[in-house]
Motif scaffolding. Structure first.
Motif, PDB file in Angstrom:
ATOM      1  N   GLU A 120      17.213 -23.163  97.485  1.00 17.65           N
ATOM      2  CA  GLU A 120      18.322 -22.803  96.613  1.00 17.65           C
ATOM      3  C   GLU A 120      19.672 -23.087  97.255  1.00 17.65           C
ATOM      4  OE1 GLU A 120      18.571 -19.240  94.506  1.00 17.65           O
ATOM      5  OE2 GLU A 120      16.527 -19.285  93.763  1.00 17.65           O
ATOM      6  N   SER A 121      19.729 -23.048  98.590  1.00 15.76           N
ATOM      7  CA  SER A 121      20.999 -23.318  99.267  1.00 15.76           C
ATOM      8  C   SER A 121      20.934 -24.603 100.079  1.00 15.76           C
ATOM      9  CB  SER A 121      21.375 -22.137 100.168  1.00 15.76           C
ATOM     10  OG  SER A 121      20.389 -21.933 101.162  1.00 15.76           O
ATOM     11  N   LEU A 124      24.042 -26.658 100.240  1.00 17.58           N
ATOM     12  CA  LEU A 124      25.081 -26.183 101.142  1.00 17.58           C
ATOM     13  C   LEU A 124      24.872 -26.733 102.551  1.00 17.58           C
ATOM     14  CD1 LEU A 124      27.525 -24.396 101.719  1.00 17.58           C
ATOM     15  CD2 LEU A 124      25.958 -22.439 101.911  1.00 17.58           C
ATOM     16  N   ASN A 210      30.022 -21.066  94.602  1.00 19.69           N
ATOM     17  CA  ASN A 210      28.589 -20.855  94.424  1.00 19.69           C
ATOM     18  C   ASN A 210      28.236 -20.992  92.956  1.00 19.69           C
ATOM     19  OD1 ASN A 210      25.922 -19.993  94.520  1.00 19.69           O
ATOM     20  ND2 ASN A 210      26.480 -17.826  94.504  1.00 19.69           N
ATOM     21  N   THR A 216      22.298 -15.376  99.349  1.00 16.61           N
ATOM     22  CA  THR A 216      21.271 -15.746 100.321  1.00 16.61           C
ATOM     23  C   THR A 216      21.551 -15.043 101.634  1.00 16.61           C
ATOM     24  OG1 THR A 216      22.431 -17.658 101.257  1.00 16.61           O
ATOM     25  CG2 THR A 216      21.079 -18.052  99.311  1.00 16.61           C
ATOM     26  N   ARG A 230      24.483 -20.721 107.490  1.00 19.87           N
ATOM     27  CA  ARG A 230      25.041 -20.670 106.145  1.00 19.87           C
ATOM     28  C   ARG A 230      24.600 -19.397 105.429  1.00 19.87           C
ATOM     29  NH1 ARG A 230      20.372 -23.777 105.774  1.00 19.87           N
ATOM     30  NH2 ARG A 230      19.120 -23.481 103.880  1.00 19.87           N
ATOM     31  N   ILE A 232      25.346 -17.325 101.252  1.00 21.84           N
ATOM     32  CA  ILE A 232      26.052 -17.283  99.970  1.00 21.84           C
ATOM     33  C   ILE A 232      26.308 -15.820  99.648  1.00 21.84           C
ATOM     34  CG2 ILE A 232      25.934 -17.772  97.496  1.00 21.84           C
ATOM     35  CD1 ILE A 232      24.177 -20.180  98.163  1.00 21.84           C
ATOM     36  N   ALA A 237      30.137 -19.776  98.813  1.00 21.18           N
ATOM     37  CA  ALA A 237      29.132 -20.155  99.800  1.00 21.18           C
ATOM     38  C   ALA A 237      29.862 -20.542 101.077  1.00 21.18           C
ATOM     39  CB  ALA A 237      28.307 -21.336  99.280  1.00 21.18           C
TER      40      ALA A 237
END
Length: 263
Positions: A120-121, A124, A210, A216, A230, A232, A237
């Motif tokens: 999902e990230s 990023l 985001n 996250t 990283r 979020i 983010a």
């Protein structure tokens, strides 16, 4: 326990050393003491390994709504000791309670632990790595606005990403602000701040809008020689990238996280 410099090294000092809560001078004293005491150094390394293993174990199960999680006792043993039972108890808390809200780490700091799949990230991670690699070796134009215009820089970028902010101070970690720039990230304005230490090592902070619905946890990745932390948090983010080792980058990331949590 006394270091070569004559300063007493307490058990609390050792725990703080493992948790990276000592300043550079005191950490150096404790490190020197451990180098002269091999058995204790091995025990402290076991503490560090157990902490890392527990964090990795819990990260895979941390999701859902906020839940109070019991903090492990400060005293540790050379072996695993009661660690498996403690981990099991925490996992039960996760399972019965529907997830974890915050996993406490560092000095009075709580990391968000609404864990989601890394996929999902993933965007990023890719964006942060690409931005870092694009600008890290630039000599004349690493940033669009330099640190001499700090107020203008953060006001401008804050307006563009629709989130007022101030630039974190990383002086205690030996890093100073170089400047920043505006970037397109995922079709929306994003902001990059660059920091540099006396040795010329650089780290970048990426802030992007985001587009997802969930937060996250603090996540780590390594690719193309670039290490990235990283997370979020709500509409934004964040990602910190560098050629730095994981421990050094984590120290920076926790400072950055703590800074933005106060805004």
């Amino acid at each position: 326990m006394t270091s070569e410099a004559g300063n007493r090294v307490s058990e609390d000092d050792l725990h703080a050393f493992v948790d990276r809560q000592l300043d550079a001078r005191r950490a150096a004293q404790v490190r020197a003491y451990l180098e002269a005491n091999g058995d204790l150094a091995e025990e402290v390394e076991n503490w560090r390994a157990n902490d890392a293993e527990l964090s990795d174990l819990l990260a895979a199960y941390a999701y859902g709504e906020a839940l109070e999680i019991p903090r492990p006792a400060r005293r540790r043993s050379a072996g695993l000791g009661g660690w498996p039972a403690m981990a099991a108890a925490l996992l039960v808390a996760f399972g019965l309670g529907g997830g974890a809200g915050y996993l406490a780490r560092g000095a009075g700091m709580a990391m968000p632990a609404n864990q989601v799949e890394n996929a999902e990230s993933a965007w990023l991670e890719v964006a942060a790595r690409d931005v870092f690699l694009t600008y890290v070796r630039e000599v004349r134009h690493p940033v669009e606005v330099d640190a001499s215009e700090r107020d203008h820089l953060v006001n401008w970028l804050g307006n563009r990403i629709e989130k007022p902010f101030t630039a974190p101070s990383l002086a205690d970690l030996g890093f100073e602000l170089v400047g920043g720039r505006l970037l397109p990230i995922g079709g929306k304005p994003g902001a990059m701040l660059m920091y540099e230490n006396a040795q010329g090592d650089r780290a970048t902070i990426l802030m992007a809008r985001n587009t997802g619905a969930r937060d996250t946890a603090f996540q780590f990745s390594a690719d193309s020689g670039v290490n990235t932390f990283r997370w979020i948090n709500g509409p934004l983010a964040y990602a910190i990238s560098g050629f730095l080792d994981r421990g050094s980058l984590e120290d920076i990331s926790r400072e950055v996280y703590a800074h933005f949590e106060t805004i």
